[in-house]
Design a protein around this motif. Structure first.
Motif: not given
Length: 392
Positions: A27-28, A45-51, A248-251, A255-258
């Motif tokens: 998938l990646e 960015r993964f896990g970052v709130p929208e604001s 690390l997750a941002d790579r 994860l970012r698409w999910t």
């Protein structure tokens, strides 16, 4: 448990984990192939709130400003404002460019409004004055000065002054504050609120394109203002935003698409008629109408958004309750699209010159037919708009 039994025990879990890793790796790789570089860069960015994501995007854009300059895309007509977040700079004279999409001439007057003509606080003797509040569609950032729907109306109706209070990126909350803090002194006979349902997301945020004031709604229905004074660019630039990120997750594109998909799913609830965002927006429109009416202006709410027909009846009921006029362009814009009329730019949702002409036709027809302005020559709109008078 003997050695053979232990091996058999672990074979299943190892195969399951291996299969999962193979699927995730596939998938990646697949996403990296499907998504071009631009779309990949736009993933959050993964896990970052929208604001917080919006604040990070602003910081990254600031770092690129020197590369783009003031006359290329993205450009800025704005200046920071401690009460409004940002506002249009006065006396702008630039060529605004989005390569391959548009290249237009943009001027603002002495008051920081789009247009070539300076404006006085007092209206011209014997003339009516109409103030139009809105976002980038009203400002008209993708068309030339003379092509905006506000400028077209001013050219058509000689005895009516049209003032363009449109500001790029504004929500209903900032339009309300702009009116109450500045625009009510302009002797407006008619106030047009160019409203779009996508403004609801802006109303629900304290940072979107930049830090901004925002309102919250109490259990009793009272509006409370927060976020003022708005931080300066220097204060925002000094903030440490990396503490909110997962480098690390941002790579991982997967994860970012999910994360983006999960945000999109949550965003669907934003436009619920029973949701908090609509309740807040209702309160903002109500206060805007009450403030302008108290200053002696006729209020007209113009829906410029064809994408959320499920809320159009809610908006009609609200304006009827408030005694405001309603120009609902949703049906007209949908009909125009069905008839093959191209009113937006390619790869950009902003109106083109034809779109601004259509909006000018429909708004002029409403204003003239309801005797809100004088010396009208009423055009026949090319497609029907849903027009409700209210008590305007």
């Amino acid at each position: 448990m003997n050695a053979d039994a232990r091996r058999r025990f672990w074979i299943g879990p190892v195969l399951a984990v291996t299969s999962l890793l193979v699927v995730l790796f596939s998938l990646e790789v697949g996403l990296r192939v499907v998504l071009d570089e631009e779309r990949e860069q736009r993933l959050p960015r993964f896990g970052v709130p929208e604001s917080v994501q919006a604040r990070i995007a602003w910081s990254e854009w600031q770092s690129r400003r020197d590369k783009y300059g003031t006359t290329s895309y993205p450009s800025s007509f704005d200046e920071p404002d401690r009460n409004l977040g940002w506002r249009i700079r006065p006396n702008v004279d630039v060529t605004h460019v989005k390569p391959g999409i548009y290249e237009v001439s943009v001027h603002t007057n002495n008051r920081g409004m789009r247009g070539l003509h300076d404006v006085a606080s007092e209206k011209r003797h014997g003339a009516a004055r109409v103030g139009v509040f809105g976002c980038s569609q009203t400002f008209g950032e993708t068309v030339n000065d003379e092509e905006t729907y506000v400028e077209r109306l001013g050219e058509r109706l000689e005895n009516v002054e049209f003032l363009n209070f449109g500001v790029r990126g504004y929500g209903t909350d900032q339009m309300l504050l702009y009116y109450e803090q500045d625009a009510r002194t302009y002797e407006l006979d008619v106030v047009v609120l160019a409203f779009a349902f996508y403004h609801m997301k802006r109303n629900d945020s304290g940072f979107l394109f930049y830090a901004k004031p925002y309102f919250t709604l109490s259990d009793s229905g009272a509006l409370a203002l927060s976020g003022v004074p708005v931080p300066s660019p220097e204060e925002l630039a000094a903030e440490d935003l990396e503490q909110y990120t997962w480098p690390l997750a941002d790579r991982s594109v997967l994860l970012r698409w999910t994360w983006q998909r999960s945000r999109n799913l949550r965003g669907r609830d934003l436009y619920s008629p029973d949701g908090d965002a609509w309740m807040l927006t209702r309160a903002l429109i109500s206060r805007f109408t009450e403030s302008a009416s108290a200053s002696g202006a006729h209020v007209v709410v113009m829906n410029i958004d064809e994408s959320h027909r499920e809320l159009e009846d809610e908006l009609a009921a609200l304006t009827d309750e408030l005694g405001a006029g309603l120009v609902n362009l949703g049906p007209a814009l949908r009909e125009a699209a069905e008839n093959g009329i191209s009113y937006t730019l390619p790869a950009d949702n902003h109106w083109n010159a034809e779109g601004h002409r259509l909006v000018a036709d429909w708004l002029q027809a409403y204003l003239c037919s309801h005797a809100l302005t004088r010396a009208c020559d009423r055009p026949d709109p090319p497609v029907s708009a849903s027009l409700s008078r209210g008590n305007a």
